[in-house]
Enzyme design. Structure first.
Site, PDB file in Angstrom:
ATOM      1  N   ASP A   1      14.557  26.448 -29.966  1.00 50.40           N
ATOM      2  CA  ASP A   1      14.842  25.395 -28.992  1.00 50.40           C
ATOM      3  C   ASP A   1      16.311  25.429 -28.602  1.00 50.40           C
ATOM      4  O   ASP A   1      17.196  25.456 -29.448  1.00 50.40           O
ATOM      5  CB  ASP A   1      14.525  24.012 -29.601  1.00 50.40           C
ATOM      6  CG  ASP A   1      13.056  23.884 -29.996  1.00 50.40           C
ATOM      7  OD1 ASP A   1      12.795  23.500 -31.141  1.00 50.40           O
ATOM      8  OD2 ASP A   1      12.189  24.186 -29.154  1.00 50.40           O
TER       9      ASP A   1
ATOM     10  N   LYS B   1      17.414  24.623 -42.030  1.00 50.11           N
ATOM     11  CA  LYS B   1      18.832  24.885 -41.817  1.00 50.11           C
ATOM     12  C   LYS B   1      19.572  23.545 -41.833  1.00 50.11           C
ATOM     13  O   LYS B   1      19.064  22.564 -41.301  1.00 50.11           O
ATOM     14  CB  LYS B   1      19.049  25.558 -40.448  1.00 50.11           C
ATOM     15  CG  LYS B   1      18.315  26.878 -40.276  1.00 50.11           C
ATOM     16  CD  LYS B   1      18.420  27.361 -38.827  1.00 50.11           C
ATOM     17  CE  LYS B   1      17.477  26.576 -37.919  1.00 50.11           C
ATOM     18  NZ  LYS B   1      17.501  27.072 -36.536  1.00 50.11           N
TER      19      LYS B   1
ATOM     20  N   ASP C   1      22.132  27.182 -31.277  1.00 52.63           N
ATOM     21  CA  ASP C   1      22.775  26.255 -30.344  1.00 52.63           C
ATOM     22  C   ASP C   1      23.321  25.006 -31.017  1.00 52.63           C
ATOM     23  O   ASP C   1      23.971  24.192 -30.357  1.00 52.63           O
ATOM     24  CB  ASP C   1      21.791  25.837 -29.247  1.00 52.63           C
ATOM     25  CG  ASP C   1      20.708  24.911 -29.770  1.00 52.63           C
ATOM     26  OD1 ASP C   1      20.509  23.824 -29.181  1.00 52.63           O
ATOM     27  OD2 ASP C   1      20.054  25.273 -30.762  1.00 52.63           O
TER      28      ASP C   1
ATOM     29  N   HIS D   1      16.513  15.207 -31.465  1.00 56.90           N
ATOM     30  CA  HIS D   1      16.310  16.417 -30.680  1.00 56.90           C
ATOM     31  C   HIS D   1      16.447  16.073 -29.210  1.00 56.90           C
ATOM     32  O   HIS D   1      16.030  14.985 -28.789  1.00 56.90           O
ATOM     33  CB  HIS D   1      14.918  16.993 -30.918  1.00 56.90           C
ATOM     34  CG  HIS D   1      14.654  17.327 -32.345  1.00 56.90           C
ATOM     35  ND1 HIS D   1      15.196  18.440 -32.955  1.00 56.90           N
ATOM     36  CD2 HIS D   1      13.941  16.688 -33.292  1.00 56.90           C
ATOM     37  CE1 HIS D   1      14.807  18.461 -34.207  1.00 56.90           C
ATOM     38  NE2 HIS D   1      14.055  17.415 -34.447  1.00 56.90           N
TER      39      HIS D   1
ATOM     40  N   SER E   1      13.437  28.434 -37.033  1.00 59.95           N
ATOM     41  CA  SER E   1      13.471  27.150 -36.326  1.00 59.95           C
ATOM     42  C   SER E   1      13.245  25.964 -37.246  1.00 59.95           C
ATOM     43  O   SER E   1      12.345  25.998 -38.084  1.00 59.95           O
ATOM     44  CB  SER E   1      12.376  27.157 -35.253  1.00 59.95           C
ATOM     45  OG  SER E   1      12.223  25.869 -34.701  1.00 59.95           O
ATOM     46  N   ASN E   2      14.051  24.916 -37.056  1.00 58.85           N
ATOM     47  CA  ASN E   2      13.872  23.686 -37.829  1.00 58.85           C
ATOM     48  C   ASN E   2      12.732  22.825 -37.303  1.00 58.85           C
ATOM     49  O   ASN E   2      12.383  21.829 -37.920  1.00 58.85           O
ATOM     50  CB  ASN E   2      15.162  22.849 -37.804  1.00 58.85           C
ATOM     51  CG  ASN E   2      16.117  23.207 -38.938  1.00 58.85           C
ATOM     52  OD1 ASN E   2      15.850  24.127 -39.703  1.00 58.85           O
ATOM     53  ND2 ASN E   2      17.218  22.489 -39.027  1.00 58.85           N
ATOM     54  N   ASN E   3      12.165  23.188 -36.180  1.00 62.75           N
ATOM     55  CA  ASN E   3      11.121  22.378 -35.567  1.00 62.75           C
ATOM     56  C   ASN E   3       9.851  22.437 -36.404  1.00 62.75           C
ATOM     57  O   ASN E   3       9.260  23.507 -36.572  1.00 62.75           O
ATOM     58  CB  ASN E   3      10.872  22.903 -34.153  1.00 62.75           C
ATOM     59  CG  ASN E   3      10.015  21.958 -33.343  1.00 62.75           C
ATOM     60  OD1 ASN E   3       9.070  21.362 -33.855  1.00 62.75           O
ATOM     61  ND2 ASN E   3      10.322  21.828 -32.072  1.00 62.75           N
TER      62      ASN E   3
ATOM     63  N   ASP F   1      17.564  31.004 -33.414  1.00 63.90           N
ATOM     64  CA  ASP F   1      16.951  29.683 -33.329  1.00 63.90           C
ATOM     65  C   ASP F   1      16.142  29.699 -32.022  1.00 63.90           C
ATOM     66  O   ASP F   1      16.345  30.565 -31.166  1.00 63.90           O
ATOM     67  CB  ASP F   1      18.047  28.612 -33.288  1.00 63.90           C
ATOM     68  CG  ASP F   1      17.491  27.220 -33.100  1.00 63.90           C
ATOM     69  OD1 ASP F   1      18.056  26.463 -32.287  1.00 63.90           O
ATOM     70  OD2 ASP F   1      16.466  26.890 -33.738  1.00 63.90           O
TER      71      ASP F   1
END
Lengths: 310, 169
Positions: A35, A224, A249, A193, A66-68, A33
């Site tokens: 961030d 995710k 994280d 976030h 990444s989910n961003n 991941d």
């Protein structure tokens, strides 16, 4: 195989010393991941760039999931470079923005009903997300357009991180969703976030909840802990889950994602989740809670460096 | 940048109602107040209606959507004032000496009006001039589910005008 995934509950052991070598040695690759793992805001986690460099020298693959949904993978490639990470190319990066576009491409362009009638996508999100959808060959519905049916139909509503979200856009999305053939897709489920000053900013999950409530529909969530992004990774790089470690994280997304994909998981403590939360899940009676327990944890991914050959 | 705008030190509650000017920035501010105050900052929603019907089958998003957005971002549940919760009935009952056994709740919506009436021990009367059809009621009536059973009114009329016939001059 790397770690000890599959069967039995994870036990959240600190990874160090001989244990670290035993886990990292057999691993062919690591999924990270971003961030809270590689960087926090504009600052790389100390030692993270060196870790990636050492992984490369050890012949292990490093890929990023990444989910961003704010940035395109091209922007992410520039971000990696700007923050001091060398050798990371866009093709190594799997963001929820990219994977949502791939998902929509499959569903709207991939089937027998494709071609002329592919339809448009109404995107609730920023330019990074919109660009990924366009790059996938899809057309976007504009904002404030005439009533549905007047032009080429909107065949999907895509909810991402949208800091320009308004009641009007929510109403417009619901209009499109009255057509049961119109898909409702969300880039990720994250409710909030962290910001660098300890504040929180609302995530896609909170906007999706509004759209679901108004439309009476459940969104298909690409990010995710759902496994679609792993399918994208496997299709492009053909990795072996039993020889791959997931490093993240956030217990509810990264660690559960690892569990769902058959990967051993490492929690790093430089981001959202606290060790106490992992321990609380471990002590819980609920079966669902046990899936949120990582196999291992480290204070920071820099702690993985000693597990690699010189 | 909304994340940096100063917070009003006196704020001790976030109240979510119908807001056609709802925006990400406001959602962000709500989250900041709730994080700052913790349990000391109330989170209240006026109601949970999913949508407000318009003519022709269209609808606009209801307050419930905005409440859900705030609840999700803050990871906590709002106290909901409106029907079907009983708070509003308690307000009425505290001001007007009401005997539930001799009071009728009249409404057009099963999951708000009728459910509240039933939960508060009122006699419930459904009018068919609004959102609910008789078929929906029958569906709930025939179901095995106790939650659905509590949506069934005691009586129905086609319109509240039908009540005129039994009222004296």
């Amino acid at each position: 195989p790397a770690g000890c995934s599959g069967g039995g509950m994870a036990s959240c052991r600190r990874l160090s010393g001989a244990g670290l070598r035993e886990v990292l040695g057999p691993a062919e690759g690591l999924l990270f991941d971003c961030d809270g793992v590689l960087w926090a805001g504009e600052r790389a986690v100390p030692g993270a760039p060196e870790l990636l460099e050492r992984l490369r020298r050890s012949g292990k693959t490093a890929l990023f999931v990444s989910n961003n949904s704010r940035r395109s993978v091209a922007e992410l490639e520039r971000r990696f470079s700007r923050l001091g990470f060398r050798g990371v190319r866009a093709e190594h990066v799997f963001s929820s923005a990219l994977c949502s576009a791939l998902f929509l491409r499959q569903r709207l362009l991939g089937g027998a009903g494709s071609g002329n009638g592919a339809g448009r996508v109404f995107v609730l999100g920023g330019e990074g997300l919109r660009g990924e959808v366009r790059d996938a060959g899809l057309r976007l519905a504009g904002e404030g357009e005439p009533a549905p049916g007047a032009a080429e139909p909107v065949r999907a509503v895509l909810v991402g991180y949208d800091d320009q979200f308004t009641f009007g856009k929510l109403a417009q999305a619901c209009g499109y969703l009255r057509d049961p053939q119109c898909l409702l897709v969300a880039t990720d489920p994250d409710p909030w976030h962290p910001l660098s000053d300890g504040q929180r900013t609302p995530g896609t999950g909170s906007l999706t909840a509004a759209v679901e409530t108004a439309s009476g529909r459940k969104a298909l969530v690409v990010g995710k802990p759902n496994t679609y992004m792993f399918d994208c990774i496997v299709e492009r790089f053909g990795i072996d889950p039993s020889r791959t470690l997931m490093v993240g994280d956030r217990l509810e997304t990264d660690i559960l994602f690892g569990k769902n994909c058959g990967l051993s998981t490492i929690l790093t403590l430089t981001g959202v989740s606290r060790l106490e939360e992992a321990q609380a899940y471990m002590a819980s009676d609920s079966a669902a809670a046990k899936d949120l327990v990582p196999n291992y944890y480290v204070d920071s991914i820099a702690d993985l460096i000693p597990g690699l050959d010189e | 940048d909304w994340a940096q705008a100063p917070l009003d030190p006196a704020v001790r509650a976030v109240l979510v109602g119908f807001d056609e000017h709802f925006s990400y920035a406001k959602l962000c501010q709500a989250l900041r107040y709730l994080l700052r105050g913790g349990p000391g900052c109330l989170l209240v929603g006026t109601n949970r209606d999913h949508r407000l019907p318009l003519e022709g089958g269209a609808a606009i998003p209801g307050t419930g959507c905005l409440v859900k957005a705030v609840e999700t971002a803050a990871q906590r549940e709002a106290f909901i004032v409106g029907k079907p919760n009983r708070y509003m009935f308690d307000c009425v009952a505290s001001e007007f000496d009401i005997d539930p056994a001799r009071t009728i709740m009249v409404g057009d919506r099963l999951d708000t009006d009728i459910l509240m009436g039933n939960s508060c021990g009122l006699t419930t009367l459904l009018t068919l001039t609004g959102v609910t059809t008789l078929d929906e009621v029958k569906g709930h009536q025939e179901s095995d589910c106790p939650a659905r059973q509590s949506l069934v009114p005691d009586y129905y009329v086609d319109s509240i005008a039908d009540l005129l016939a039994v009222l004296g001059d």
